[in-house]
Design a protein around this motif. Structure first.
Motif, PDB file in Angstrom:
ATOM      1  N   HIS A 103      -0.951   4.492  -1.204  1.00 14.39           N
ATOM      2  CA  HIS A 103      -0.697   5.267   0.012  1.00 14.39           C
ATOM      3  C   HIS A 103       0.746   5.750   0.034  1.00 14.39           C
ATOM      4  N   ARG A 104       0.943   7.057   0.281  1.00 14.51           N
ATOM      5  CA  ARG A 104       2.265   7.634   0.527  1.00 14.51           C
ATOM      6  C   ARG A 104       2.191   8.396   1.844  1.00 14.51           C
ATOM      7  N   ASP A 105       3.264   8.402   2.625  1.00 23.11           N
ATOM      8  CA  ASP A 105       3.231   9.181   3.852  1.00 23.11           C
ATOM      9  C   ASP A 105       4.588   9.792   4.168  1.00 23.11           C
ATOM     10  N   SER A 106       4.600  10.620   5.210  1.00 26.49           N
ATOM     11  CA  SER A 106       5.783  11.404   5.552  1.00 26.49           C
ATOM     12  C   SER A 106       6.840  10.613   6.306  1.00 26.49           C
ATOM     13  N   VAL A 107       6.577   9.334   6.623  1.00 25.63           N
ATOM     14  CA  VAL A 107       7.644   8.491   7.184  1.00 25.63           C
ATOM     15  C   VAL A 107       8.242   7.586   6.112  1.00 25.63           C
ATOM     16  N   GLY A 108       7.860   7.832   4.851  1.00 21.73           N
ATOM     17  CA  GLY A 108       8.483   7.142   3.729  1.00 21.73           C
ATOM     18  C   GLY A 108       7.747   5.934   3.201  1.00 21.73           C
ATOM     19  N   SER A 109       6.550   5.649   3.692  1.00 19.81           N
ATOM     20  CA  SER A 109       5.795   4.488   3.218  1.00 19.81           C
ATOM     21  C   SER A 109       5.266   4.735   1.812  1.00 19.81           C
ATOM     22  N   LEU A 110       5.303   3.703   0.995  1.00 20.88           N
ATOM     23  CA  LEU A 110       4.708   3.708  -0.339  1.00 20.88           C
ATOM     24  C   LEU A 110       4.104   2.330  -0.547  1.00 20.88           C
ATOM     25  N   GLN A 111       2.769   2.251  -0.554  1.00 18.13           N
ATOM     26  CA  GLN A 111       2.116   0.947  -0.564  1.00 18.13           C
ATOM     27  C   GLN A 111       0.781   1.016  -1.301  1.00 18.13           C
ATOM     28  N   THR A 112       0.559   0.063  -2.202  1.00 19.58           N
ATOM     29  CA  THR A 112      -0.752  -0.095  -2.830  1.00 19.58           C
ATOM     30  C   THR A 112      -1.583  -1.042  -1.974  1.00 19.58           C
ATOM     31  N   VAL A 113      -2.757  -0.572  -1.550  1.00 24.05           N
ATOM     32  CA  VAL A 113      -3.683  -1.373  -0.749  1.00 24.05           C
ATOM     33  C   VAL A 113      -4.771  -1.898  -1.661  1.00 24.05           C
ATOM     34  N   ARG A 114      -5.009  -3.202  -1.602  1.00 27.00           N
ATOM     35  CA  ARG A 114      -5.982  -3.861  -2.478  1.00 27.00           C
ATOM     36  C   ARG A 114      -7.140  -4.417  -1.659  1.00 27.00           C
ATOM     37  N   PRO A 115      -8.187  -4.910  -2.332  1.00 26.23           N
ATOM     38  CA  PRO A 115      -9.368  -5.381  -1.599  1.00 26.23           C
ATOM     39  C   PRO A 115      -9.041  -6.404  -0.521  1.00 26.23           C
ATOM     40  N   ARG A 116      -9.629  -6.153   0.650  1.00 27.07           N
ATOM     41  CA  ARG A 116      -9.532  -7.009   1.834  1.00 27.07           C
ATOM     42  C   ARG A 116      -8.103  -7.176   2.324  1.00 27.07           C
ATOM     43  N   GLU A 117      -7.295  -6.125   2.085  1.00 23.30           N
ATOM     44  CA  GLU A 117      -5.992  -5.981   2.717  1.00 23.30           C
ATOM     45  C   GLU A 117      -6.073  -4.814   3.695  1.00 23.30           C
ATOM     46  N   LEU A 118      -5.336  -4.917   4.791  1.00 22.97           N
ATOM     47  CA  LEU A 118      -5.374  -3.874   5.808  1.00 22.97           C
ATOM     48  C   LEU A 118      -4.272  -2.846   5.572  1.00 22.97           C
ATOM     49  N   GLY A 119      -4.695  -1.596   5.359  1.00 23.60           N
ATOM     50  CA  GLY A 119      -3.786  -0.466   5.379  1.00 23.60           C
ATOM     51  C   GLY A 119      -4.040   0.298   6.673  1.00 23.60           C
ATOM     52  N   LEU A 120      -3.104   0.228   7.619  1.00 21.21           N
ATOM     53  CA  LEU A 120      -3.289   0.785   8.956  1.00 21.21           C
ATOM     54  C   LEU A 120      -2.195   1.815   9.229  1.00 21.21           C
ATOM     55  N   MET A 121      -2.590   3.073   9.328  1.00 21.34           N
ATOM     56  CA  MET A 121      -1.630   4.146   9.606  1.00 21.34           C
ATOM     57  C   MET A 121      -1.878   4.684  11.011  1.00 21.34           C
ATOM     58  N   THR A 122      -0.849   4.621  11.841  1.00 12.93           N
ATOM     59  CA  THR A 122      -0.912   5.183  13.184  1.00 12.93           C
ATOM     60  C   THR A 122      -0.236   6.543  13.156  1.00 12.93           C
ATOM     61  N   SER A 123      -1.046   7.595  13.314  1.00 16.59           N
ATOM     62  CA  SER A 123      -0.497   8.949  13.210  1.00 16.59           C
ATOM     63  C   SER A 123       0.338   9.310  14.424  1.00 16.59           C
ATOM     64  N   GLY A 124      -0.065   8.810  15.621  1.00 17.35           N
ATOM     65  CA  GLY A 124       0.638   9.202  16.823  1.00 17.35           C
ATOM     66  C   GLY A 124       0.692  10.711  16.952  1.00 17.35           C
ATOM     67  N   ARG A 125       1.887  11.244  17.232  1.00 19.76           N
ATOM     68  CA  ARG A 125       2.019  12.682  17.468  1.00 19.76           C
ATOM     69  C   ARG A 125       1.816  13.502  16.207  1.00 19.76           C
ATOM     70  N   ALA A 126       2.177  12.933  15.017  1.00 20.20           N
ATOM     71  CA  ALA A 126       2.006  13.709  13.784  1.00 20.20           C
ATOM     72  C   ALA A 126       2.468  12.905  12.581  1.00 20.20           C
TER      73      ALA A 126
END
Length: 321
Positions: free
Chosen positions: A96-119
């Motif tokens: 996972h990469r995002d525009s707030v600078g997150s870089l994270q590999t999500v593996r089985p039965r781990e929670l990847g939770l992105m809150t978009s909010g306004r954008a």
């Protein structure tokens, strides 16, 4: 994976008009959707028969896919607003990469939770190298109006609470179940849990009668309140339940999704949730102009263009069947 459908249409969801206030057994068949050239997902929400379950408003089930000789998941940068995305895997990994600078590999039965909010914008891809199989679910949670403009952020939780019983090993993804609470941030009363059932399991899972519930079958075949559910299907259960009978003659896995019925009426188009046609039109303009949603750095390709808006001016009308 997010909604990459190039023929996206507006959906009106929410409101209590079609919430079933009593226990039911409503089997929802999946709609098969092609994402890109080689990936197919089974879309359970929104469904012609059911648009939301609590605040859960989008559910895709994919795999198990053999991607040993394939690039696997390759979802270019794309925008979100007014929702949370939940990445949940049984096999494989997602970077996972995002525009707030997150870089994270999500593996089985781990929670990847992105809150978009306004954008926010993000990309999802299979790492190099990657595991042979990819199997999981992508889910969205609608944000209530009071919180839909919060600052965007990403959470990763590798160690989630579990509930165990004879024949059951449950991982609490969001909300709480039988006294165990997920560390994931929520904005409405909600629950999401991954239930692993072993052969011979026969139990009753405690529920909140004020919630409406559904069960997504991930693998194997389980009997949920006496109804057999096969992988890639969803059983809507209504409200008013204090417990849920579960039985499995062989190993099986299902996801329990539930929450208080979502009172607000929303408009959902492509990867955005708003409250009006104008909300969606403004989001599209901002994305195509390169403003508001930020930039995803490090992905090896261009962002996705937004599909055209339909000619109709649609207003939210609640839980339309």
């Amino acid at each position: 994976m997010s909604n990459l459908d190039r023929q996206a249409s507006l959906s009106v969801c929410g409101g209590r008009g079609f919430v079933v206030a009593e226990p039911v057994r409503e089997l929802l068949p999946p709609r098969h959707v092609k994402l890109g050239e080689s990936t197919e997902v089974r879309r359970l929400l929104p469904n012609l028969g059911r648009r939301m379950v609590g605040a859960w408003c989008f559910v895709d089930h994919y795999g198990p896919d053999d991607i040993a000789d394939e690039p696997g998941m390759q979802v270019p940068p794309h925008p979100h607003m007014g929702l949370q995305t939940v990445s949940w895997l049984h096999e494989g990994e997602v970077l996972h990469r995002d525009s707030v600078g997150s870089l994270q590999t999500v593996r089985p039965r781990e929670l990847g939770l992105m809150t978009s909010g306004r954008a926010i914008s993000h990309s999802e891809e299979s790492p190099k190298p990657h595991a042979r199989f990819l199997h999981g679910a992508q889910l969205w949670v609608a944000l209530p109006d009071a919180h839909r403009h919060v600052e965007p952020h990403f959470q990763h939780h590798a160690d989630l609470p579990r509930v165990t019983a004879a024949g059951l090993d449950a991982t609490v993804i969001l909300g709480s179940l039988d006294g165990a609470a997920s560390p994931g941030t929520t904005y409405t009363p909600i629950v999401g849990a991954d239930l692993s059932l072993t052969a011979g399991a026969d139990l009753r899972l405690p529920l909140d009668p004020d919630f409406e519930y559904a069960v997504l079958a991930m693998s194997g075949e389980a009997h949920v309140d006496g109804v057999p559910v096969q992988a890639g299907s969803m059983l809507y259960l209504g409200c008013g339940r204090t417990d849920l009978p579960l039985r499995a003659s062989s190993d099986a896995s299902v996801m329990l999704l539930g929450g208080e019925p979502f009172e607000e009426e929303i408009v959902m188009f492509w990867n955005w949730i708003g409250r009006s046609h104008e909300d969606i039109a403004q989001a599209r303009e901002d994305w195509m102009n390169g403003t508001r949603f930020g930039e995803v750095k490090g992905y090896g390709g261009p962002p996705l263009p937004a599909p055209s808006l339909p000619p109709t001016h649609l207003k939210p009308r609640g839980r339309v069947r």
